[in-house]
Design a protein around this motif. Structure first.
Motif, PDB file in Angstrom:
ATOM      1  N   LEU A   1       8.860  14.403  -1.662  1.00 20.69           N
ATOM      2  CA  LEU A   1       9.028  14.143  -0.057  1.00 20.69           C
ATOM      3  C   LEU A   1       7.830  13.894   0.542  1.00 20.69           C
ATOM      4  O   LEU A   1       6.824  14.279  -0.016  1.00 20.69           O
ATOM      5  N   PRO A   2       7.766  13.186   1.556  1.00 24.22           N
ATOM      6  CA  PRO A   2       6.557  12.905   2.334  1.00 24.22           C
ATOM      7  C   PRO A   2       6.363  13.939   3.538  1.00 24.22           C
ATOM      8  O   PRO A   2       6.234  13.750   4.540  1.00 24.22           O
ATOM      9  N   LEU A   3       6.148  15.021   2.789  1.00 23.31           N
ATOM     10  CA  LEU A   3       5.658  16.239   3.860  1.00 23.31           C
ATOM     11  C   LEU A   3       4.655  16.966   3.097  1.00 23.31           C
ATOM     12  O   LEU A   3       4.274  17.104   1.971  1.00 23.31           O
ATOM     13  N   THR A   4       4.213  18.059   4.148  1.00 21.55           N
ATOM     14  CA  THR A   4       3.209  18.968   3.674  1.00 21.55           C
ATOM     15  C   THR A   4       4.221  20.246   3.121  1.00 21.55           C
ATOM     16  O   THR A   4       5.344  20.350   3.364  1.00 21.55           O
ATOM     17  N   VAL A   5       3.835  21.256   2.344  1.00 19.83           N
ATOM     18  CA  VAL A   5       4.571  22.152   1.811  1.00 19.83           C
ATOM     19  C   VAL A   5       4.728  23.333   2.835  1.00 19.83           C
ATOM     20  O   VAL A   5       5.837  23.719   3.063  1.00 19.83           O
ATOM     21  N   GLU A   6       3.829  23.184   3.872  1.00 15.48           N
ATOM     22  CA  GLU A   6       4.196  24.253   5.068  1.00 15.48           C
ATOM     23  C   GLU A   6       5.267  23.657   6.034  1.00 15.48           C
ATOM     24  O   GLU A   6       6.124  24.326   6.476  1.00 15.48           O
ATOM     25  N   GLU A   7       5.188  22.155   6.108  1.00 19.11           N
ATOM     26  CA  GLU A   7       6.394  21.744   6.812  1.00 19.11           C
ATOM     27  C   GLU A   7       7.549  21.717   6.148  1.00 19.11           C
ATOM     28  O   GLU A   7       8.756  22.042   7.010  1.00 19.11           O
ATOM     29  N   TYR A   8       7.717  21.903   5.000  1.00 20.52           N
ATOM     30  CA  TYR A   8       8.883  21.786   4.261  1.00 20.52           C
ATOM     31  C   TYR A   8       9.731  23.339   4.410  1.00 20.52           C
ATOM     32  O   TYR A   8      10.857  23.423   4.344  1.00 20.52           O
ATOM     33  N   GLN A   9       8.887  24.427   4.557  1.00 25.88           N
ATOM     34  CA  GLN A   9       9.565  25.859   4.721  1.00 25.88           C
ATOM     35  C   GLN A   9      10.523  25.517   6.137  1.00 25.88           C
ATOM     36  O   GLN A   9      11.552  26.121   6.075  1.00 25.88           O
ATOM     37  N   VAL A  10      10.047  25.214   7.136  1.00 25.55           N
ATOM     38  CA  VAL A  10      10.672  24.944   8.380  1.00 25.55           C
ATOM     39  C   VAL A  10      11.724  24.163   8.214  1.00 25.55           C
ATOM     40  O   VAL A  10      13.104  24.130   8.593  1.00 25.55           O
ATOM     41  N   ALA A  11      11.569  22.955   7.424  1.00 23.76           N
ATOM     42  CA  ALA A  11      12.435  21.710   7.418  1.00 23.76           C
ATOM     43  C   ALA A  11      13.579  22.174   6.699  1.00 23.76           C
ATOM     44  O   ALA A  11      14.893  21.900   6.992  1.00 23.76           O
ATOM     45  N   GLN A  12      13.444  22.839   5.463  1.00 21.35           N
ATOM     46  CA  GLN A  12      14.628  23.338   4.586  1.00 21.35           C
ATOM     47  C   GLN A  12      15.419  24.308   5.394  1.00 21.35           C
ATOM     48  O   GLN A  12      16.599  24.179   5.254  1.00 21.35           O
ATOM     49  N   LEU A  13      14.761  25.351   6.069  1.00 19.43           N
ATOM     50  CA  LEU A  13      15.778  26.304   6.639  1.00 19.43           C
ATOM     51  C   LEU A  13      16.481  25.636   7.716  1.00 19.43           C
ATOM     52  O   LEU A  13      17.834  26.022   8.097  1.00 19.43           O
ATOM     53  N   PHE A  14      15.959  24.845   8.761  1.00 20.55           N
ATOM     54  CA  PHE A  14      16.595  24.033   9.533  1.00 20.55           C
ATOM     55  C   PHE A  14      17.696  23.296   9.147  1.00 20.55           C
ATOM     56  O   PHE A  14      18.970  23.478   9.519  1.00 20.55           O
ATOM     57  N   SER A  15      17.598  22.575   7.697  1.00 15.88           N
ATOM     58  CA  SER A  15      18.442  21.527   7.390  1.00 15.88           C
ATOM     59  C   SER A  15      19.750  22.641   6.607  1.00 15.88           C
ATOM     60  O   SER A  15      20.730  21.981   6.558  1.00 15.88           O
ATOM     61  N   VAL A  16      19.402  23.861   6.220  1.00 14.45           N
ATOM     62  CA  VAL A  16      20.407  24.434   5.530  1.00 14.45           C
ATOM     63  C   VAL A  16      21.199  24.885   6.582  1.00 14.45           C
ATOM     64  O   VAL A  16      22.500  24.872   6.364  1.00 14.45           O
ATOM     65  N   ALA A  17      20.931  25.655   7.837  1.00 16.01           N
ATOM     66  CA  ALA A  17      21.844  25.776   8.784  1.00 16.01           C
ATOM     67  C   ALA A  17      22.549  24.578   9.336  1.00 16.01           C
ATOM     68  O   ALA A  17      23.644  24.874   9.539  1.00 16.01           O
TER      69      ALA A  17
ATOM     70  N   MET B   1       8.903  22.958  15.091  1.00 16.75           N
ATOM     71  CA  MET B   1       9.649  24.124  15.264  1.00 16.75           C
ATOM     72  C   MET B   1       8.674  25.263  14.618  1.00 16.75           C
ATOM     73  O   MET B   1       8.024  25.227  13.442  1.00 16.75           O
ATOM     74  N   THR B   2       8.900  26.785  15.118  1.00 20.76           N
ATOM     75  CA  THR B   2       8.165  27.722  14.481  1.00 20.76           C
ATOM     76  C   THR B   2       9.106  28.462  13.801  1.00 20.76           C
ATOM     77  O   THR B   2      10.288  28.272  13.751  1.00 20.76           O
ATOM     78  N   MET B   3       8.696  29.628  12.805  1.00 20.23           N
ATOM     79  CA  MET B   3       9.620  30.366  11.709  1.00 20.23           C
ATOM     80  C   MET B   3      10.401  31.235  12.999  1.00 20.23           C
ATOM     81  O   MET B   3      11.592  31.753  12.594  1.00 20.23           O
ATOM     82  N   GLU B   4       9.980  31.685  13.956  1.00 19.33           N
ATOM     83  CA  GLU B   4      10.742  32.332  15.107  1.00 19.33           C
ATOM     84  C   GLU B   4      11.818  31.376  15.611  1.00 19.33           C
ATOM     85  O   GLU B   4      12.879  31.957  15.866  1.00 19.33           O
ATOM     86  N   ASP B   5      11.789  30.380  15.875  1.00 12.83           N
ATOM     87  CA  ASP B   5      12.729  29.287  16.140  1.00 12.83           C
ATOM     88  C   ASP B   5      13.996  29.376  15.079  1.00 12.83           C
ATOM     89  O   ASP B   5      14.907  29.147  15.460  1.00 12.83           O
ATOM     90  N   ILE B   6      13.487  29.410  13.851  1.00 16.29           N
ATOM     91  CA  ILE B   6      14.368  29.325  12.828  1.00 16.29           C
ATOM     92  C   ILE B   6      15.300  30.453  12.630  1.00 16.29           C
ATOM     93  O   ILE B   6      16.442  30.431  12.707  1.00 16.29           O
ATOM     94  N   ARG B   7      14.625  31.745  13.032  1.00 15.42           N
ATOM     95  CA  ARG B   7      15.407  32.962  12.779  1.00 15.42           C
ATOM     96  C   ARG B   7      16.445  32.844  13.803  1.00 15.42           C
ATOM     97  O   ARG B   7      17.556  33.517  13.868  1.00 15.42           O
ATOM     98  N   ARG B   8      16.263  32.444  15.011  1.00 15.91           N
ATOM     99  CA  ARG B   8      16.958  32.206  16.261  1.00 15.91           C
ATOM    100  C   ARG B   8      18.154  31.339  15.965  1.00 15.91           C
ATOM    101  O   ARG B   8      19.315  31.610  16.036  1.00 15.91           O
ATOM    102  N   LEU B   9      17.798  30.332  15.125  1.00 17.38           N
ATOM    103  CA  LEU B   9      18.756  29.278  14.889  1.00 17.38           C
ATOM    104  C   LEU B   9      19.859  29.952  13.798  1.00 17.38           C
ATOM    105  O   LEU B   9      20.936  29.714  13.803  1.00 17.38           O
ATOM    106  N   GLU B  10      19.188  30.378  12.790  1.00 19.81           N
ATOM    107  CA  GLU B  10      20.240  31.449  11.974  1.00 19.81           C
ATOM    108  C   GLU B  10      20.874  32.150  12.372  1.00 19.81           C
ATOM    109  O   GLU B  10      22.162  32.373  11.881  1.00 19.81           O
ATOM    110  N   ASP B  11      20.380  32.848  13.212  1.00 19.59           N
ATOM    111  CA  ASP B  11      21.346  34.080  14.173  1.00 19.59           C
ATOM    112  C   ASP B  11      22.574  33.259  14.758  1.00 19.59           C
ATOM    113  O   ASP B  11      23.625  33.707  14.456  1.00 19.59           O
ATOM    114  N   LYS B  12      22.211  32.313  15.529  1.00 18.82           N
ATOM    115  CA  LYS B  12      23.179  31.469  16.167  1.00 18.82           C
ATOM    116  C   LYS B  12      24.282  30.743  15.390  1.00 18.82           C
ATOM    117  O   LYS B  12      25.473  30.845  15.455  1.00 18.82           O
TER     118      LYS B  12
END
Length: 270
Positions: A10-26, A239-250
């Motif tokens: 993937l054309p991403l950094t490892v740090e970017e992928y952490q957010v990208a993966q969780l967003f995309s799973v949701a 997006m931040t990890m805080e944004d991701i946790r809010r998205l997961e709850d929703k």
């Protein structure tokens, strides 16, 4: 038992992928849920003292999900299987950049069925030869499969023009489109998801066929999911990890509602 290691570049950094993966799973979970089928999130909480990959990782986020399948398994299994076989449970320990996921069917198959997916996310274009530190016997069993999200074929039913990496260009980052053979040689940054899939289905007369089907499904899911990860970049980038946790709850609330109403959605077996 069948062991494959899928390497997704993937054309991403490892740090970017952490957010990208969780967003995309949701987002993908919502696309796969409706009409009595889909994803039920039972737990999503931090974990500690759970050693992974030779004790290199031990803390992160734990999730427990139940997948209600039915239309997502082959017709020959639906004909043979009792209702309890069409519900699988998933436990995941996400100690990013490493994650272990175990899929089982405690209601019917019990110890006779499991899929273990172990993922290491690392910089580079798939050149780590033993990312999961497998012993010699497992290393001999392992088959390596490179997933090219741009050039690998996808089923007509899975194809969406707005999720085509050969056409998408990110407005936020300028990355893409991904065109030509070995497009990753022209990209910076670049990373690889090393996804080791071990599956076992002990059912006389069906084991080989079902284990191959499972590995084929995993390849299809990994290909489609990572096409989405890339093409949804402008939705998750920043997006931040805080944004991701809010998205997961929703998302959990939305999934509980979607599963009870409407039509079956998402990927179906053919």
């Amino acid at each position: 038992m069948l062991i494959k290691e899928f390497r997704v570049i993937l054309p991403l950094t490892v740090e970017e992928y952490q957010v990208a993966q969780l967003f995309s799973v949701a987002e993908a979970s919502k696309n796969e849920t409706g009409g009595g089928e889909g994803v039920e999130v039972q737990k999503n909480e931090p974990f500690d003292n759970h050693p992974l990959l030779g004790n290199r990782f031990s803390s992160g986020q734990y999730t427990y999900k139940i997948y209600h399948l039915k239309s997502k398994v082959p017709s020959y299994i639906r004909l043979l299987a009792p209702e309890g076989l069409l519900e699988v449970h998933e436990e995941a320990w996400n100690a990013y950049p490493y994650c272990r996921t175990i899929i089982s069917n405690p209601g019917y198959m019990k110890e006779a069925f499991h899929i273990t997916i172990e993922t290491l996310h690392a910089l580079g274009d798939g050149d780590l030869q033993n990312a999961h530190e497998l012993p010699g016997d497992k290393l001999k069993q392992r088959e390596v499969v490179i997933i090219d999200i741009s050039n690998d074929p996808v089923k007509n039913s899975d194809y969406k023009p707005d999720e085509d990496p050969t056409k998408f260009k990110s407005e936020k980052t300028g990355r893409g489109p991904l065109q030509g053979p070995q497009w990753w040689k022209k990209c910076d940054p670049i990373m690889t998801c090393y996804k080791l899939v071990t599956c076992e289905f002990k059912w006389f007369g069906l084991q080989t066929r079902v284990e191959k089907f499972i590995q084929d499904v995993e390849r299809r899911l990994f290909t489609n999911f990572h096409r989405q990860v890339f093409c949804w970049m402008d939705r998750w980038h920043g997006m931040t990890m805080e944004d991701i946790r809010r998205l997961e709850d929703k998302t959990k609330v939305e999934l509980d509602q979607q599963r009870k109403v409407g039509d079956v959605r998402g990927t179906k077996s053919e």
